[in-house]
Enzyme design. Structure first.
Site, PDB file in Angstrom:
ATOM      1  N   GLU A   1      -9.098  50.150  46.987  1.00 13.81           N
ATOM      2  CA  GLU A   1      -8.646  50.502  48.216  1.00 13.81           C
ATOM      3  C   GLU A   1      -8.831  49.419  48.814  1.00 13.81           C
ATOM      4  O   GLU A   1      -9.872  48.969  48.950  1.00 13.81           O
ATOM      5  CB  GLU A   1      -9.624  51.613  48.738  1.00 13.81           C
ATOM      6  N   HIS A   2      -7.691  49.168  49.870  1.00 14.26           N
ATOM      7  CA  HIS A   2      -7.680  47.844  50.687  1.00 14.26           C
ATOM      8  C   HIS A   2      -7.728  46.731  49.781  1.00 14.26           C
ATOM      9  O   HIS A   2      -8.140  45.573  50.491  1.00 14.26           O
ATOM     10  CB  HIS A   2      -8.611  48.107  51.783  1.00 14.26           C
ATOM     11  N   THR A   3      -7.278  46.724  48.578  1.00  8.48           N
ATOM     12  CA  THR A   3      -7.224  45.261  47.857  1.00  8.48           C
ATOM     13  C   THR A   3      -5.862  44.972  47.678  1.00  8.48           C
ATOM     14  O   THR A   3      -5.676  43.752  47.307  1.00  8.48           O
ATOM     15  CB  THR A   3      -7.766  45.687  46.397  1.00  8.48           C
TER      16      THR A   3
ATOM     17  N   GLY B   1      -1.373  60.566  53.957  1.00 10.42           N
ATOM     18  CA  GLY B   1      -1.670  59.243  53.231  1.00 10.42           C
ATOM     19  C   GLY B   1      -1.585  59.516  51.734  1.00 10.42           C
ATOM     20  O   GLY B   1      -2.045  59.043  50.613  1.00 10.42           O
TER      21      GLY B   1
ATOM     22  N   SER C   1       4.172  59.608  51.434  1.00 12.72           N
ATOM     23  CA  SER C   1       5.837  60.133  51.722  1.00 12.72           C
ATOM     24  C   SER C   1       6.680  59.191  52.148  1.00 12.72           C
ATOM     25  O   SER C   1       7.871  59.314  51.370  1.00 12.72           O
ATOM     26  CB  SER C   1       5.782  61.353  52.656  1.00 12.72           C
TER      27      SER C   1
ATOM     28  N   ASP D   1       1.797  51.234  47.254  1.00 14.15           N
ATOM     29  CA  ASP D   1       2.567  52.882  47.148  1.00 14.15           C
ATOM     30  C   ASP D   1       4.039  52.640  46.592  1.00 14.15           C
ATOM     31  O   ASP D   1       4.394  53.634  45.808  1.00 14.15           O
ATOM     32  CB  ASP D   1       2.638  53.345  48.617  1.00 14.15           C
TER      33      ASP D   1
HETATM   34  C1  GLA Z   1      -2.102  52.149  52.682  1.00 11.01           C
HETATM   35  C2  GLA Z   1      -1.025  51.102  52.203  1.00 11.01           C
HETATM   36  C3  GLA Z   1      -1.238  50.519  50.945  1.00 11.01           C
HETATM   37  C4  GLA Z   1      -2.652  50.005  50.743  1.00 11.01           C
HETATM   38  C5  GLA Z   1      -3.645  51.398  51.221  1.00 11.01           C
HETATM   39  C6  GLA Z   1      -5.205  50.912  51.230  1.00 11.01           C
HETATM   40  O1  GLA Z   1      -1.776  53.160  51.751  1.00 11.01           O
HETATM   41  O2  GLA Z   1       0.187  51.366  52.529  1.00 11.01           O
HETATM   42  O3  GLA Z   1      -0.653  49.351  50.724  1.00 11.01           O
HETATM   43  O4  GLA Z   1      -3.155  48.970  51.443  1.00 11.01           O
HETATM   44  O5  GLA Z   1      -3.256  51.692  52.326  1.00 11.01           O
HETATM   45  O6  GLA Z   1      -5.578  50.687  49.826  1.00 11.01           O
END
Ligand code: GLA
Length: 387
Positions: free
Chosen positions: A34-36, A124, A127, A172
């Site tokens: 996450e957040h990578t 989150g 969508s 995503d």
């Molecule tokens: C959101 C962003 C993704 C990602 C996540 C965190 O979903 O759209 O690109 O950075 O946060 O992992």
């Protein structure tokens, strides 16, 4: 005909009087990493059985007519003059995709479309990426184009970054386009190479629990975290020549150079470099069938997001704690950007019913809100399903 697609197909026939081409594009949940993605690191999401569905047909002019079943609204625009729509913001995902496809040199045809979906908005579960990837495949289908799937993910991300105005990474859109049924994807967000890995087999389930807290701070805090990561790289570069992103820094290197960073920047960077490491170790554990080890890494990921990256919130922490109290839960963590939204838990199949009941009860007692709990089946990425 899949029953889920009947509504868009029938609405299309009624509104536009023709047979439609059908497209589906899934939402996603990230298992670890996450957040990578915007640090050029590793992520491990699954596409889920919650999706956005399009019924579409070509037009002979350059207009695009969109009907949203969920929002009970209709909009129309010209492919030659695409502006942002403040009144029907859901249409901006389609507009943005049309803009980036045309900028990339693709000749688009006008299109009629009916859109409907069951990816909860603002939770989150992406969508918006599902809307974009669905729109991209819809334009491909009506215009007779073929866009390479990885390229499609990049174009959809560009639409989100530049047209919609959200500075997201690649995860995503990538998973919505390239997901594989029954599998999660290990994505290298630098090279964009990827590998499908089965998610634990029949014995485990991926369970998502929604705090139903709207992610208010998410945009500004997300951009702040991105800036802090860039700052960490700038401060480390003189000490570690050749690094380009936090992806290039190991946990041991960061520890060795900890004194070079202000305390908060150090904690942000520590989350990212340890999370990349957890993601790779987690995938290795899953490959050897060690679901317990994977679960532990999910728990560590949550602690790191809560304490070092500081993107969790009380409701997410409550759901994670409630999950830990249920026997048969292998691991639990917040997923996505944070500040609300959902947790993801890996749960033994025979413990799922108890999970749903107990987590909901504990969360309700503490917050007065009932969480939405979904057992997710890892689905295939977006597809054109014919008419
Ligand atoms: C959101 C962003 C993704 C990602 C996540 C965190 O979903 O759209 O690109 O950075 O946060 O992992």
């Amino acid at each position: 005909m899949m029953p889920k697609l009947r509504l868009v197909r029938e609405t299309f026939a009624r509104e536009f009087g023709e047979r439609a081409i059908l497209v589906r594009a899934p939402g996603r949940v990230n298992l670890i990493g996450e957040h990578t993605d915007y640090n050029e690191g590793f992520v491990f999401p699954v596409a889920i059985d919650r999706e956005v569905r399009y019924a579409v047909g070509p037009r002979d002019d350059r207009r695009v007519a969109l009907i949203s079943v969920n929002f009970q609204a209709r909009v129309e625009f010209s492919l030659d003059d695409i502006g942002k729509d403040a009144e029907q913001p859901w249409s901006n995902y389609v507009r943005g995709v049309a803009v980036v496809l045309q900028e990339a040199g693709h000749a688009l045809r006008g299109m009629n479309a009916v859109i409907e979906g069951d990816v909860p908005v603002g939770s989150g579960l992406s969508s918006s990426a599902a809307m974009e990837i669905g729109a991209l495949l819809a334009f491909e289908a009506v215009s007779g184009l073929h866009v390479d799937p990885v390229r499609a993910a990049l174009l959809a991300q560009k639409a989100e970054n530049e047209f919609v105005g959200v500075n997201c990474g690649i995860m995503d859109q990538f998973i919505s386009r390239l997901g594989v049924k029954g599998h999660a994807l290990l994505i290298d967000c630098r090279s964009l190479s990827y590998e499908a890995v089965p998610v634990g087999g029949e014995a485990v389930r991926v369970v998502v629990a929604d705090t139903r807290v709207m992610r208010g701070l998410v945009d500004s805090e997300y951009n702040r975290r991105r800036a802090e990561c860039e700052r960490a790289v700038a401060l480390l570069q003189p000490l570690l020549p050749g690094i380009r992103a936090l992806r290039d820094v190991t946990p041991a290197q960061l520890q060795a150079h900890a004194a070079a960073l202000p305390a908060e920047t150090l904690r942000r960077a520590r989350h990212v470099v340890t999370e990349d490491d957890r993601c790779l170790r987690g995938v290795a554990a899953l490959r050897r069938g060690d679901v317990e080890a994977f679960g532990h890494l999910m728990d560590e990921s949550h602690a790191s997001l809560r304490d070092d990256y500081e993107v969790s919130c009380r409701e997410l922490d409550l759901l994670v704690e409630a999950a830990h109290a249920v026997p048969g839960v292998l691991g639990s963590r917040m997923t996505g950007a944070g500040f609300g939204g959902c947790t993801v838990s890996l749960v033994r199949a025979d413990a799922v019913a108890r999970f749903c009941a107990e987590v909901a009860r504990t969360y309700e007692a503490a917050t007065g809100k009932s969480p939405e709990v979904y057992v997710c089946a890892p689905e295939a990425g977006a597809e054109v399903l014919g008419s």
